[in-house]
Design a protein around this motif. Sequence first.
Motif, PDB file in Angstrom:
ATOM      1  N   VAL A  89      42.535  40.818  53.695  1.00  0.00           N
ATOM      2  CA  VAL A  89      41.667  39.664  53.476  1.00  0.00           C
ATOM      3  C   VAL A  89      42.532  38.418  53.385  1.00  0.00           C
ATOM      4  CG1 VAL A  89      39.868  38.648  52.030  1.00  0.00           C
ATOM      5  CG2 VAL A  89      40.067  41.145  52.208  1.00  0.00           C
ATOM      6  N   ILE A  90      42.214  37.412  54.219  1.00  0.00           N
ATOM      7  CA  ILE A  90      42.955  36.156  54.213  1.00  0.00           C
ATOM      8  C   ILE A  90      42.003  35.000  53.945  1.00  0.00           C
ATOM      9  CG2 ILE A  90      44.727  37.048  55.768  1.00  0.00           C
ATOM     10  CD1 ILE A  90      43.386  35.514  58.053  1.00  0.00           C
ATOM     11  N   SER A  91      42.558  33.846  53.596  1.00  0.00           N
ATOM     12  CA  SER A  91      41.734  32.682  53.282  1.00  0.00           C
ATOM     13  C   SER A  91      40.989  32.193  54.518  1.00  0.00           C
ATOM     14  CB  SER A  91      42.614  31.559  52.730  1.00  0.00           C
ATOM     15  OG  SER A  91      43.618  31.200  53.665  1.00  0.00           O
ATOM     16  N   GLY A  92      39.852  31.549  54.287  1.00  0.00           N
ATOM     17  CA  GLY A  92      39.037  31.068  55.398  1.00  0.00           C
ATOM     18  C   GLY A  92      39.644  29.893  56.131  1.00  0.00           C
ATOM     19  N   ASP A  93      40.618  29.216  55.536  1.00  0.00           N
ATOM     20  CA  ASP A  93      41.221  28.043  56.174  1.00  0.00           C
ATOM     21  C   ASP A  93      42.504  28.411  56.919  1.00  0.00           C
ATOM     22  OD1 ASP A  93      42.650  28.680  53.925  1.00  0.00           O
ATOM     23  OD2 ASP A  93      42.857  26.625  53.193  1.00  0.00           O
ATOM     24  N   ILE A 113      44.726  36.941  50.467  1.00  0.00           N
ATOM     25  CA  ILE A 113      43.918  37.191  49.272  1.00  0.00           C
ATOM     26  C   ILE A 113      44.205  38.577  48.719  1.00  0.00           C
ATOM     27  CG2 ILE A 113      41.591  37.266  48.326  1.00  0.00           C
ATOM     28  CD1 ILE A 113      42.540  34.499  49.329  1.00  0.00           C
ATOM     29  N   GLY A 114      44.323  39.557  49.592  1.00  0.00           N
ATOM     30  CA  GLY A 114      44.592  40.920  49.156  1.00  0.00           C
ATOM     31  C   GLY A 114      44.312  41.907  50.259  1.00  0.00           C
ATOM     32  N   ALA A 168      43.986  45.586  46.317  1.00  0.00           N
ATOM     33  CA  ALA A 168      45.284  45.193  45.768  1.00  0.00           C
ATOM     34  C   ALA A 168      45.450  43.708  46.020  1.00  0.00           C
ATOM     35  CB  ALA A 168      46.424  45.975  46.426  1.00  0.00           C
ATOM     36  N   VAL A 169      45.705  42.950  44.968  1.00  0.00           N
ATOM     37  CA  VAL A 169      45.791  41.501  45.098  1.00  0.00           C
ATOM     38  C   VAL A 169      46.987  41.138  45.958  1.00  0.00           C
ATOM     39  CG1 VAL A 169      47.224  41.162  43.042  1.00  0.00           C
ATOM     40  CG2 VAL A 169      45.667  39.356  43.778  1.00  0.00           C
ATOM     41  N   GLY A 170      46.843  40.063  46.740  1.00  0.00           N
ATOM     42  CA  GLY A 170      47.903  39.650  47.631  1.00  0.00           C
ATOM     43  C   GLY A 170      49.071  39.008  46.896  1.00  0.00           C
ATOM     44  N   SER A 171      50.206  39.015  47.542  1.00  0.00           N
ATOM     45  CA  SER A 171      51.381  38.357  46.973  1.00  0.00           C
ATOM     46  C   SER A 171      51.252  36.852  47.152  1.00  0.00           C
ATOM     47  CB  SER A 171      52.645  38.864  47.669  1.00  0.00           C
ATOM     48  OG  SER A 171      52.666  38.424  49.018  1.00  0.00           O
ATOM     49  N   GLU A 172      52.192  36.123  46.613  1.00  0.00           N
ATOM     50  CA  GLU A 172      52.169  34.669  46.752  1.00  0.00           C
ATOM     51  C   GLU A 172      52.720  34.210  48.095  1.00  0.00           C
ATOM     52  OE1 GLU A 172      53.965  34.271  42.503  1.00  0.00           O
ATOM     53  OE2 GLU A 172      52.972  32.386  42.996  1.00  0.00           O
ATOM     54  N   GLN A 173      53.227  35.134  48.882  1.00  0.00           N
ATOM     55  CA  GLN A 173      53.775  34.770  50.173  1.00  0.00           C
ATOM     56  C   GLN A 173      52.650  34.503  51.175  1.00  0.00           C
ATOM     57  OE1 GLN A 173      56.448  37.891  51.327  1.00  0.00           O
ATOM     58  NE2 GLN A 173      57.970  37.347  49.780  1.00  0.00           N
ATOM     59  N   VAL A 174      52.921  33.651  52.120  1.00  0.00           N
ATOM     60  CA  VAL A 174      51.940  33.307  53.142  1.00  0.00           C
ATOM     61  C   VAL A 174      51.793  34.466  54.123  1.00  0.00           C
ATOM     62  CG1 VAL A 174      51.427  31.743  55.059  1.00  0.00           C
ATOM     63  CG2 VAL A 174      52.404  30.842  52.937  1.00  0.00           C
ATOM     64  N   ALA A 205      46.834  38.246  38.954  1.00  0.00           N
ATOM     65  CA  ALA A 205      46.409  36.879  39.272  1.00  0.00           C
ATOM     66  C   ALA A 205      47.650  36.030  39.511  1.00  0.00           C
ATOM     67  CB  ALA A 205      45.555  36.295  38.152  1.00  0.00           C
ATOM     68  N   PRO A 206      48.409  36.335  40.589  1.00  0.00           N
ATOM     69  CA  PRO A 206      49.683  35.636  40.802  1.00  0.00           C
ATOM     70  C   PRO A 206      49.538  34.143  41.020  1.00  0.00           C
ATOM     71  CG  PRO A 206      49.086  36.973  42.716  1.00  0.00           C
ATOM     72  CD  PRO A 206      48.148  37.346  41.628  1.00  0.00           C
ATOM     73  N   SER A 207      48.361  33.688  41.436  1.00  0.00           N
ATOM     74  CA  SER A 207      48.174  32.255  41.673  1.00  0.00           C
ATOM     75  C   SER A 207      47.930  31.473  40.388  1.00  0.00           C
ATOM     76  CB  SER A 207      46.997  32.035  42.632  1.00  0.00           C
ATOM     77  OG  SER A 207      45.783  32.500  42.059  1.00  0.00           O
TER      78      SER A 207
END
Length: 578
Positions: free
Chosen positions: A98-102, A120-121, A130-136, A479-481
């Motif tokens: 799952v990735i961000s819509g933008d 996103i995860g 599984a929550v995503g990492s802070e990496q792009v 909640a890494p963000s």
Amino acid sequence: MTGRGVRAALAGLAAVLLAGCSTVPSSSPVTQITQVPEPPADAVGIEPQAPEPGATPEEVVRGFIDANASTARNHPVARQYLSGAAADSWSDSDGVTVISGDYAPVQAQAGTVQVTAKEIGSIDERGVFAVGSEQVYARTFTLTDESGEWRITDPPDGLLLLEPDFTRTYEQIDVYFLDPTGSRVVPDPRYLVDGEAQPNAVVERLLSGPSPAVGAGVVNPLNGAGLRSTVSVAGQSATVDLTFPAGTGDETVSVAVGQLVWSLQQDQLGLQTVEVLRDGQPLGLPGVPDRQTTADWPALDPDAAPPNAVGHYLVDGGLRRASDGTPSPGPAGTSAYGLSSAAVSVDPRTGQLGLTAGVSTTNSPTGAPAALFAGPYDGDLAWVLDGASFTAPTTAGTRSEVWTVRNGTDVVRLPAGGSPQAVSAPTLAGLGRATTFQLSPDGVRAAVVIEGPDGGRLYVGTVVRAADAVSVRDLRSIAPSVRQVVDVAWRNAGLLMVLAGDPGAQRTVPYTVGVDGFGLTRVITNGLPEQATALAAAPGRQPLVVSEGTVWQLAGGTWVTLVRGAPPLAGQAPFYPM
């Protein structure tokens, strides 16, 4: 947990459940979100667009990602964006990213498109998030010219979904397992495509067992059982026909039935009753109807709220009730101990307030910087332990015991009437210093705030109880963000409430987030003064927050004073007995 311990817990629970079949549950079941690895054949959802003639490489990649959101089996439209060989080999059942819509698809050079987005995860084949990492998230798509049209040659296996498409297509549904005492069902969130196949998918996931994150901390009475046929649904009633391993006793079957009913009677599934058969025949359990609801299994309620468990907080070192601001009974209600934080356990058998523990930074008999005191709710508290520091004590609803973290890294468990015991937490020290430690209502999970270079970060671990030791394992960032976390509490068995910094507002605000890290949501702040510093939450209770040295509660979409129409009451360190 040992096999002997599991059998003992199941046998004890069966007696409790069958004895309590005529009572009414104290709260409704918790609802959450889910996913299924293969959509049902008749699923109805987003209708993707086929490739347009002359589409650019960027348009082809964007169209492929959009078509991933279809619920049609095998994703035939998405395959039209692929080369012939890729369409034949692409697997759409290897989980979901799952990735961000933008997101941004950019053609770096002829025949390649770079996609970048916030990750996103991911959801695996079992529906576990599984929550995503802070990496792009970054992925390069290679395209080829097939008969004058650009087509993708190297799609990633699994689905690549935009967050809006994911939330529109998938639902979170809890599958429930049991805590080791057999007192409550424990939510294990899964993400499933919306559709008629959900009830069968839920049962299949129960049979396949808990997710790795929580597996070592729970019991599965359905272990070894199997479905004899697909779960059938008629109207708002489901029928589950199971076969159990030879020699499975009625006590295990009884507990498994309660587990099934709590898992299937959730709002998303739309079921009112559940009938469980064994080898095609009615169970015939004493006191249990053929068609059941969660009201027939009230003892398993994951969010039971004891009626005596009103909120508490501290004023000048003394314990107060949040219901009216009056002191609690006994010496703890005065300033005798100079408490800076406290917790009260609720006897799971009687519902009465029992073991009380508090931390004092002024009254250590040895002169240490901090001391832990404990005793009965309305009686004297005795010195238990010294340390450089203690986190605010915490309790769970399944055992009469109090936990805290001593000196930032040493987890301590204090059973009622016993001595303090060390709890193994092998990864805690490597992550940093714990400033907050809160057990979940079922006692199977622990939420921990760990101080880092940029402020507090939120982690969740699993409490594992073996015959000779207790440990906290698998501490994972959920909640890494979110940075500058100052406090955390359990809104219910599967939802956390967090106080953390809001960079845009330059203040500390409350959020909620699922126990798996999905669904981070800012909580309304209407009526709340600036800079909240502490919070309390519990199933079925109004959250409490300390802001500017006064205590506030969330009611009807706004934060109000504890006593309606009265000025704010001064206080600190709020909590709910558990």
